[in-house]
Design a protein around this motif. Sequence first.
Motif, mmCIF file in Angstrom:
data_model
loop_
_atom_site.group_PDB
_atom_site.id
_atom_site.type_symbol
_atom_site.label_atom_id
_atom_site.label_comp_id
_atom_site.label_asym_id
_atom_site.label_seq_id
_atom_site.Cartn_x
_atom_site.Cartn_y
_atom_site.Cartn_z
ATOM 1 N N GLU A 40 0.969 -1.264 0.006
ATOM 2 C CA GLU A 40 0.059 0.058 0.090
ATOM 3 C C GLU A 40 0.717 1.244 -0.072
ATOM 4 O OE1 GLU A 40 -3.149 2.315 2.922
ATOM 5 O OE2 GLU A 40 -3.467 0.269 2.432
ATOM 6 N N SER A 71 -0.577 -3.213 -6.165
ATOM 7 C CA SER A 71 -0.612 -2.141 -5.095
ATOM 8 C C SER A 71 -2.161 -1.597 -4.704
ATOM 9 C CB SER A 71 0.334 -0.977 -5.697
ATOM 10 O OG SER A 71 -0.180 -0.683 -6.771
ATOM 11 N N VAL A 72 -1.828 -0.935 -3.931
ATOM 12 C CA VAL A 72 -3.151 -0.221 -3.119
ATOM 13 C C VAL A 72 -2.640 1.303 -3.177
ATOM 14 C CG1 VAL A 72 -4.630 0.458 -1.415
ATOM 15 C CG2 VAL A 72 -4.201 -1.846 -1.601
ATOM 16 N N TYR A 73 -3.416 2.342 -3.631
ATOM 17 C CA TYR A 73 -3.114 3.544 -3.693
ATOM 18 C C TYR A 73 -3.828 4.326 -2.526
ATOM 19 C CZ TYR A 73 -1.756 8.466 -4.755
ATOM 20 O OH TYR A 73 -1.101 9.707 -4.842
ATOM 21 N N SER A 74 -3.470 4.877 -1.192
ATOM 22 C CA SER A 74 -4.052 5.239 -0.417
ATOM 23 C C SER A 74 -3.805 6.848 -0.299
ATOM 24 C CB SER A 74 -3.605 4.821 1.171
ATOM 25 O OG SER A 74 -4.224 5.592 2.111
ATOM 26 N N ALA A 103 -2.726 0.891 -9.522
ATOM 27 C CA ALA A 103 -3.187 0.181 -8.311
ATOM 28 C C ALA A 103 -4.596 -0.529 -8.830
ATOM 29 C CB ALA A 103 -3.654 1.448 -7.439
ATOM 30 N N ARG A 104 -4.600 -1.599 -7.657
ATOM 31 C CA ARG A 104 -5.664 -2.484 -7.587
ATOM 32 C C ARG A 104 -7.246 -1.703 -7.206
ATOM 33 N NH1 ARG A 104 -5.592 -8.707 -5.885
ATOM 34 N NH2 ARG A 104 -4.188 -8.617 -7.714
ATOM 35 N N PHE A 105 -6.900 -1.077 -5.658
ATOM 36 C CA PHE A 105 -7.567 -0.126 -5.129
ATOM 37 C C PHE A 105 -7.185 1.258 -5.020
ATOM 38 C CE2 PHE A 105 -8.003 -4.567 -2.984
ATOM 39 C CZ PHE A 105 -9.524 -4.678 -3.356
ATOM 40 N N LYS A 107 -7.839 4.273 -2.161
ATOM 41 C CA LYS A 107 -8.550 4.235 -0.806
ATOM 42 C C LYS A 107 -8.680 5.531 -0.309
ATOM 43 C CE LYS A 107 -6.554 2.952 2.872
ATOM 44 N NZ LYS A 107 -6.508 4.283 3.651
ATOM 45 N N THR A 168 -12.946 -0.116 3.087
ATOM 46 C CA THR A 168 -11.739 -0.769 3.749
ATOM 47 C C THR A 168 -12.136 -0.730 5.258
ATOM 48 O OG1 THR A 168 -10.437 0.169 2.360
ATOM 49 C CG2 THR A 168 -9.745 -0.194 4.413
ATOM 50 N N TYR A 194 -11.438 -4.940 1.672
ATOM 51 C CA TYR A 194 -10.131 -4.872 2.022
ATOM 52 C C TYR A 194 -10.333 -4.535 3.528
ATOM 53 C CZ TYR A 194 -5.263 -2.631 2.119
ATOM 54 O OH TYR A 194 -4.102 -2.433 2.256
#
Length: 257
Positions: A40, A71-74, A103-105, A107, A168, A194
């Motif tokens: 992330e 990857s997740v992008y927060s 990214a897959r997600f 957030k 999430t 998630y």
Amino acid sequence: MTDAVDVVIVASAFGMDAVRTHGHLKWADASKRAGATGFEVRRELFADETDAAPQALRALGKEIAALGLWSVYSTPASLYMPDGGLDADALRVSIEEAIALGARFVKLQLGGFGAEAKAAVIADYMRCADVRLVVENGQLAEGGSLGQFTGLFEALEREGHAGLLGMTFDIGNWAWRDVAPLDAAGPLAAYVEYIHCKTTVGEGARRFPAAPAAGDTQFAAVLDKLPRHVPRGIEFPFDANRIDADAAHYVAWLAAA
């Protein structure tokens, strides 16, 4: 034996100063060595605003993918403004940056959601976006209440866009709102895509994220209530004196828990 689930390491688990000093890639590599399947990226931990430029995000995303991680992008941005209105600019920028990263997600925080989801507007932004939008329960009253989240998903269904976005579920953040995470897990489990895994130590303003203790039955009960197949993110700090060993230990534990 149950099937193992994907485990993501959140960059901040390695220490905020360490990420700002050395960059995300160093810690993505450490995550891969620990056995994680995802990493992330935290926008607030970029050392400079240029790190969020499209070309920089594309380069980072390619390097993370080359490690074999998704990857997740927060982002600390909120989907809704304090007056309850949709923050379309924050949504657009967050989606664009997440797409550049690959990214897959993506957030976001929920923010000041009131009663109207503005689902059709969100759907327009998401229509051509190859990324999944998830909103997280935060530590503040705005965007951290159980009622806001149940209200959001009811509003999406009412507006004809059920399933438009997911949640999430941050197990530890409920403590800041004096909500038992097990009480929140029941009504929200169907929307969780998630999970941020952490508990807390301390009280009030002196409350901090922590690793779940071995044999923490409450934490285990929450995981049992939530979907088994969704990724689990490690968001508690590793021991700075044994980062690699700590990371590998908790990845293996969460994958099988």
